[in-house]
Scaffold this motif. Sequence first.
Motif, mmCIF file in Angstrom:
data_model
loop_
_atom_site.group_PDB
_atom_site.id
_atom_site.type_symbol
_atom_site.label_atom_id
_atom_site.label_comp_id
_atom_site.label_asym_id
_atom_site.label_seq_id
_atom_site.Cartn_x
_atom_site.Cartn_y
_atom_site.Cartn_z
ATOM 1 N N ASN A 1 0.882 -8.224 7.034
ATOM 2 C CA ASN A 1 2.184 -7.916 7.623
ATOM 3 C C ASN A 1 2.451 -6.425 7.721
ATOM 4 O O ASN A 1 3.590 -5.995 7.850
ATOM 5 C CB ASN A 1 3.294 -8.591 6.824
ATOM 6 N N GLY A 2 1.393 -5.642 7.643
ATOM 7 C CA GLY A 2 1.593 -4.209 7.782
ATOM 8 C C GLY A 2 1.880 -3.529 6.450
ATOM 9 O O GLY A 2 1.885 -2.301 6.372
ATOM 10 N N ALA A 3 2.131 -4.317 5.411
ATOM 11 C CA ALA A 3 2.352 -3.707 4.099
ATOM 12 C C ALA A 3 0.997 -3.295 3.541
ATOM 13 O O ALA A 3 -0.028 -3.856 3.905
ATOM 14 C CB ALA A 3 3.008 -4.716 3.178
ATOM 15 N N TYR A 4 0.990 -2.291 2.690
ATOM 16 C CA TYR A 4 -0.287 -1.869 2.143
ATOM 17 C C TYR A 4 -0.151 -1.472 0.684
ATOM 18 O O TYR A 4 0.925 -1.151 0.195
ATOM 19 C CB TYR A 4 -0.885 -0.722 2.949
ATOM 20 N N PRO A 38 5.679 -6.294 11.145
ATOM 21 C CA PRO A 38 5.665 -4.951 11.732
ATOM 22 C C PRO A 38 6.860 -4.745 12.666
ATOM 23 O O PRO A 38 7.205 -5.636 13.446
ATOM 24 C CB PRO A 38 4.352 -4.916 12.519
ATOM 25 N N ARG A 83 -1.184 5.945 2.371
ATOM 26 C CA ARG A 83 -1.197 4.597 2.930
ATOM 27 C C ARG A 83 -2.351 3.818 2.323
ATOM 28 O O ARG A 83 -2.641 3.961 1.146
ATOM 29 C CB ARG A 83 -1.310 4.671 4.459
ATOM 30 N N ASP A 114 7.705 3.610 11.735
ATOM 31 C CA ASP A 114 6.316 3.232 11.987
ATOM 32 C C ASP A 114 6.319 1.784 12.460
ATOM 33 O O ASP A 114 6.635 0.865 11.700
ATOM 34 C CB ASP A 114 5.485 3.380 10.705
ATOM 35 N N GLY A 143 4.064 -0.173 13.049
ATOM 36 C CA GLY A 143 3.060 -1.035 12.415
ATOM 37 C C GLY A 143 3.479 -1.508 11.039
ATOM 38 O O GLY A 143 2.781 -2.296 10.419
ATOM 39 N N GLN A 144 4.605 -1.027 10.540
ATOM 40 C CA GLN A 144 5.068 -1.373 9.196
ATOM 41 C C GLN A 144 6.430 -2.061 9.274
ATOM 42 O O GLN A 144 7.161 -1.866 10.240
ATOM 43 C CB GLN A 144 5.212 -0.096 8.345
#
Lengths: 285, 394
Positions: free
Chosen positions: B97-100, A207, B126, A150, A152-153
């Motif tokens: 940073n895209g972490a969730y 990302p 997510r 991904d 975005g991650q």
Amino acid sequence: MGNIFDILVVNPMTNVLLLIYDVLFHNYVLAIIVLTIIIRLATLPLTLKQQVSSLKMAAMQPQIKAIQEKYKNDPQKLSEEMRKVGFNPLGGCLPLLIQFPILIGLYNAILRTLAVTPISLLELGKHIYGFLPNLSSLVPVNSTFLGVLDLGQPDKLFIIPILVIATTYFSTKLTTPPSTDATSKQTNQMMSMMMPVMFGFFMLSAPAGLGVYWIVSNLIGIGQYYLMKPRLDLAKAEHAAAAAGNALPTSVSTPAKPKAKLPPPRSKVKPSSSARVAKPGSDNK
Amino acid sequence: MKRYSVRALVASAVGILILSACGGGEPAPSAFPGMLVDGRSGYLADNIYVYKFDVQTALQDWQFPTAVDNANPRGPFSGVPVKFGDVIVVGGSSGVNGAYDKHVYGLSDQSGQEVWRFTPPGNAGREFVAGVVTDGKLIYAPNGDGNLYAIDPAQIENGQPKVVWTFTTGNRLWGRPLLAGGKLYQGALDHKLYAIDAATGKELWRFDKASAPIAAQPAIADGVLYFGAFDSNFYAVNAGDGSLKWKTPVDGWIWTDATLSNGAAYFGDVHGKLYALDMATGKIQWTYETRDSIKAQPVISGSTLYVVSVDTNVYAFDLNNIRKDAAGKVDYNNTKWRNETLARRLVSTPVVVGDTLLVPIFDGDIKVWALDANTGARKYQFPLPPPATATPAK
């Protein structure tokens, strides 16, 4: 200022990136690769100019050092002599300064189109050109690559950070001009180790899409280096010859080595404007 | 070891330390804060904390978590908190940073302690960007993995609420569903709006005429759903079968939930334009231009319409006295009042409490500004400013 940068650089890149994404079968990795190639090609003359300038400065180092030593107590004379031999420490900076905002713009465009956070998606909405139909229908971009990654991650498999470290290392190593000065040499070696580690560390939490851009950019940089190598070698030879020739009239004791390492005979070296600029007694005043 | 290698090592360590330092402290907010007011209690999901405070005194009751725990990071939090009995339910959102944070938290109303935590099955899932809705029995939680989870906090299994059903869409769910008449209406970033049976999770119909994401929560009146989409259209759709009643093109993406009142729908777009539309025909009645995106839902109290904008300003309009020109445009100065002093981006829906307008602030140390709803003047802030320290006399 931020707005001007957005309007002139980031917004066009954001929209072009989406257009390329649309054309390339909604493959975001391909879109990043193609846009990075376009931008690196567009800035190729600047890259070349900057590298030639860096080589020139590197070749002149022994001569410059000798002049600095001789006129250390006479700043005015020192600056005159430096000018005479064509020393311009900022020569390589201007092309770099022009390229830098472009690369920052591309970085921002990627981050914006990935829209990994709500606030970045809101920002994207503000900057999509209304006169280009269907761009909004591309949102959100398909950020998965090969069904595994991904973009975005952060890459949890660490493949992207490792590739970033490796390509940054080789790119820095190849594009840093050789230095005859011990201190500069040490600095260069330090940089070629430090930069990859720092970028790799950054990629652990950024990302993965940004890493793809960075890897592609490095690979293109490496490719460009090999393509430009003959030309750079020629420039290097000219500058070394010019620097060696320059050393004599100043009566400065130039180290013998660079002189002995004189490149191909001058008759074989195609005259260039840069070589003429460095020649003493020329119109370079 | 060579000297340069040692230097390189030291320099790398310093570089890494600097980069690490950049990640310390409270990170830049990345999602939209949400606020619920219940009686005297205000609940605010804002970046890395959830707060409970007294809306009259601005005194804080608790915050969750009490401190940042890097080993067990929580948040950022976003979306409007929901009260479920004596539990406050908030969702973890998407970080810079895209972490969730892929959990829904149930917090004790009394203490702010975690009562339960929901993680999508198989440790999948997510971010929960938009918050949740509830009918008092189940909690419906839209997730960034494209699933709408119906969970039952009355049935705790392995320390977390049981999943009653899961409804899968084609892309991220970044908007809250509307729960009305036993049905859920959920917009998705896959460009569709789904009608779902709240009891079973079965799809009733889907609206697929939008050509871009739908992230707004629909509003409903007289069997018609009203919502905007990123294709810059505002839609009226029959809630019974999902057929299109009308659509009206506007200037930009619509992410605000519409507010319906007296036959008009009010909403804003990402270019900062506020619209009032005739709910029967879709005709634009009037527009007003703020200076940046409108993300938050407009709020009506009495005859006053309140709108906040990313341009940092709060706008109030007297709906009984809208002065528009022939083109339906309201001049920038023709507001009831404007507060242009907050100096921070405003992306969250304000709440009117009596004669006070509570405005969540997107970034900065002040989390909420309380304004006089009649004049726009500042009343107080949450958290309260630290007490002034006396300067010693010379």
